[in-house]
Design a protein around this motif. Structure first.
Motif, PDB file in Angstrom:
ATOM      1  N   GLU A  36      38.767  62.314  84.724  1.00 42.16           N
ATOM      2  CA  GLU A  36      38.586  63.446  85.627  1.00 42.16           C
ATOM      3  C   GLU A  36      37.948  64.605  84.868  1.00 42.16           C
ATOM      4  OE1 GLU A  36      38.878  66.717  88.075  1.00 42.16           O
ATOM      5  OE2 GLU A  36      40.167  66.636  86.295  1.00 42.16           O
ATOM      6  N   ILE A  37      36.846  65.092  85.374  1.00 43.33           N
ATOM      7  CA  ILE A  37      35.976  65.986  84.600  1.00 43.33           C
ATOM      8  C   ILE A  37      36.663  67.289  84.237  1.00 43.33           C
ATOM      9  CG2 ILE A  37      33.858  67.374  84.731  1.00 43.33           C
ATOM     10  CD1 ILE A  37      32.602  65.069  86.313  1.00 43.33           C
ATOM     11  N   THR A  38      37.263  67.954  85.206  1.00 47.92           N
ATOM     12  CA  THR A  38      37.826  69.280  84.913  1.00 47.92           C
ATOM     13  C   THR A  38      38.971  69.193  83.907  1.00 47.92           C
ATOM     14  OG1 THR A  38      39.217  69.093  86.902  1.00 47.92           O
ATOM     15  CG2 THR A  38      37.122  70.241  87.130  1.00 47.92           C
ATOM     16  N   SER A  39      39.715  68.094  83.911  1.00 47.43           N
ATOM     17  CA  SER A  39      40.801  67.926  82.936  1.00 47.43           C
ATOM     18  C   SER A  39      40.244  67.801  81.519  1.00 47.43           C
ATOM     19  CB  SER A  39      41.631  66.682  83.274  1.00 47.43           C
ATOM     20  OG  SER A  39      42.251  66.821  84.535  1.00 47.43           O
ATOM     21  N   VAL A  40      39.159  67.046  81.384  1.00 46.16           N
ATOM     22  CA  VAL A  40      38.533  66.901  80.066  1.00 46.16           C
ATOM     23  C   VAL A  40      37.973  68.233  79.591  1.00 46.16           C
ATOM     24  CG1 VAL A  40      36.658  65.800  78.788  1.00 46.16           C
ATOM     25  CG2 VAL A  40      38.030  64.457  80.390  1.00 46.16           C
ATOM     26  N   LEU A  41      37.323  68.972  80.483  1.00 44.66           N
ATOM     27  CA  LEU A  41      36.762  70.279  80.102  1.00 44.66           C
ATOM     28  C   LEU A  41      37.866  71.222  79.619  1.00 44.66           C
ATOM     29  CD1 LEU A  41      34.207  70.862  83.011  1.00 44.66           C
ATOM     30  CD2 LEU A  41      33.737  70.050  80.687  1.00 44.66           C
ATOM     31  N   LYS A  42      38.981  71.210  80.295  1.00 42.36           N
ATOM     32  CA  LYS A  42      40.098  72.071  79.898  1.00 42.36           C
ATOM     33  C   LYS A  42      40.644  71.671  78.529  1.00 42.36           C
ATOM     34  CE  LYS A  42      44.583  73.751  81.553  1.00 42.36           C
ATOM     35  NZ  LYS A  42      45.594  73.672  82.658  1.00 42.36           N
ATOM     36  N   ALA A  43      40.728  70.367  78.279  1.00 40.93           N
ATOM     37  CA  ALA A  43      41.289  69.884  77.017  1.00 40.93           C
ATOM     38  C   ALA A  43      40.347  70.123  75.840  1.00 40.93           C
ATOM     39  CB  ALA A  43      41.614  68.400  77.129  1.00 40.93           C
ATOM     40  N   GLU A  44      39.034  70.214  76.111  1.00 42.28           N
ATOM     41  CA  GLU A  44      38.051  70.290  75.026  1.00 42.28           C
ATOM     42  C   GLU A  44      37.490  71.700  74.821  1.00 42.28           C
ATOM     43  OE1 GLU A  44      37.288  67.892  72.856  1.00 42.28           O
ATOM     44  OE2 GLU A  44      38.840  66.672  73.829  1.00 42.28           O
ATOM     45  N   GLN A  45      38.236  72.726  75.166  1.00 38.50           N
ATOM     46  CA  GLN A  45      37.731  74.086  75.002  1.00 38.50           C
ATOM     47  C   GLN A  45      37.380  74.405  73.552  1.00 38.50           C
ATOM     48  OE1 GLN A  45      37.004  76.587  77.429  1.00 38.50           O
ATOM     49  NE2 GLN A  45      37.076  74.691  78.626  1.00 38.50           N
ATOM     50  N   ASP A  46      38.162  73.900  72.597  1.00 37.37           N
ATOM     51  CA  ASP A  46      37.851  74.165  71.185  1.00 37.37           C
ATOM     52  C   ASP A  46      36.543  73.494  70.762  1.00 37.37           C
ATOM     53  OD1 ASP A  46      40.160  75.610  70.983  1.00 37.37           O
ATOM     54  OD2 ASP A  46      41.329  74.012  70.034  1.00 37.37           O
ATOM     55  N   THR A  47      36.208  72.395  71.406  1.00 34.60           N
ATOM     56  CA  THR A  47      34.973  71.676  71.081  1.00 34.60           C
ATOM     57  C   THR A  47      33.741  72.483  71.474  1.00 34.60           C
ATOM     58  OG1 THR A  47      36.112  69.562  71.425  1.00 34.60           O
ATOM     59  CG2 THR A  47      33.705  69.516  71.446  1.00 34.60           C
ATOM     60  N   LEU A  48      33.873  73.306  72.508  1.00 31.81           N
ATOM     61  CA  LEU A  48      32.720  74.063  73.003  1.00 31.81           C
ATOM     62  C   LEU A  48      32.180  75.006  71.938  1.00 31.81           C
ATOM     63  CD1 LEU A  48      34.030  74.944  76.589  1.00 31.81           C
ATOM     64  CD2 LEU A  48      32.825  72.880  75.808  1.00 31.81           C
TER      65      LEU A  48
END
Length: 330
Positions: free
Chosen positions: A86-98
């Protein structure tokens, strides 16, 4: 050798990640082995994740990585594979990666995403004001989240400066061949494609695209009009007729349709009709005059032009390309 970092994260699409790693690691290798030539490896590829931790791919496969993003401060190329969960869950989990993506891009690294991996680049702000593509089925969500990105989901691959985006599914193969050509030249890219039996085409992604199943809006009156259009697409109608069905003025319906779906009602109707005609052609329909009438068009020439504008192929070429699957199945 060129230094490549392939980002891994929980929910990554396993084949999109592993496929890119295989192709890059075997550039200058497989073709040379086949022909008895000295190996000429071009890329040093490492798979990286936050903290260097193993990741759980979308299908449950557990994957070890080579390095932590915190220890990678430079790279010639960074690849962001498909988000499989699920896209939004991954985006939330990967904030440090940004922040890591922004840092490497500022340092001169090329960035490339496949399919929904473009959401991570957009979430980092790296696609603002740039041309991009993503999986056609997720384009409504992408536009809703990132209106500042110049998205064109018809395109299979986009390039804007040193940021590359590929469309849905296995477009990572075409993207990788393009990147090999960028770094190693056209001859080596052709050799890689031949070695792995990859048919590199310049088809637009639109030939595969259907109407997205999700609408990502809550306007009930717009949804009512959508439902009616999907059931009665072959019937003649006007904007005024549609507006009357939901007790709105034509101007109100037009404005709300654009706000909800990014296009006016009659343009949406065209896409519904084209989608219906796609399915008929895939089932082997041969009489274009009859098909055009069945989806609401009286003029075959106008229908054919419209079909090609939406899909990139003429109706007859589309049938030749995709009716084979049905024939084999039957």
């Amino acid at each position: 050798m060129y230094q490549v970092s392939v980002l891994a994260y929980d929910g990554v699409f396993a084949s999109a990640l592993a496929g890119v790693v295989d192709l890059l690691n075997l550039t200058g290798v497989t073709w040379n082995r086949i022909h008895g030539l000295p190996l000429d490896r071009q890329f040093k590829v490492q798979v990286v994740s936050r903290g260097g931790q193993p990741v759980r791919c979308n299908a449950g496969l557990r994957l070890a990585v080579d390095n932590a993003i915190e220890r990678v401060d430079s790279s010639d190329l960074v690849l962001v594979p498909t988000i499989g969960n699920e896209i939004t869950s991954v985006l939330k989990a990967e904030q440090d990666t940004l922040e890591w993506l922004r840092f490497l891009h500022a340092g001169g690294a090329d960035l490339a995403s496949n399919c929904t991996g473009a959401f991570l680049l957009a979430e980092a702000g790296l696609l603002d004001g740039r041309r991009a593509t993503t999986h056609w089925g997720y384009s409504p969500l992408f536009r809703q989240r990132y209106p500042q990105v110049n998205l064109n989901e018809r395109e299979l691959i986009t390039r804007d400066g040193n940021i590359f985006c590929a469309g849905g599914g296995t477009a990572w193969r075409d993207l990788t061949i393009l990147l090999v050509e960028r770094y190693c030249g056209a001859d080596m890219a052709r050799e890689l494609a031949k070695a792995f039996v990859i048919d590199v085409r310049n088809d637009p992604q639109s030939i595969y695209a259907g109407l997205p199943a999700k609408t990502y809006h809550r306007d009930e009156q717009v949804q009512q009009v959508q439902s009616w259009l999907h059931e009665h697409y072959a019937e003649p109608t006007t904007l005024a007729d549609l507006a009357q069905r939901v007790h709105l003025s034509p101007r109100q319906l037009q404005r709300r349709f654009i706000a909800a779906l990014g296009e006016p009602p009659l343009q949406y109707l065209q896409r519904v009709r084209i989608e219906a005609s796609r399915k008929m052609l895939e089932r082997g329909a041969t009489n274009l005059g009859t098909l055009a009438e069945q989806v609401g068009y009286q003029d075959v020439s106008s229908f054919s032009r419209l079909f090609k504008r939406h899909t990139g192929l003429s109706p007859s070429h589309y049938r030749q390309r995709f009716a084979r699957v049905g024939a084999l199945r039957d």
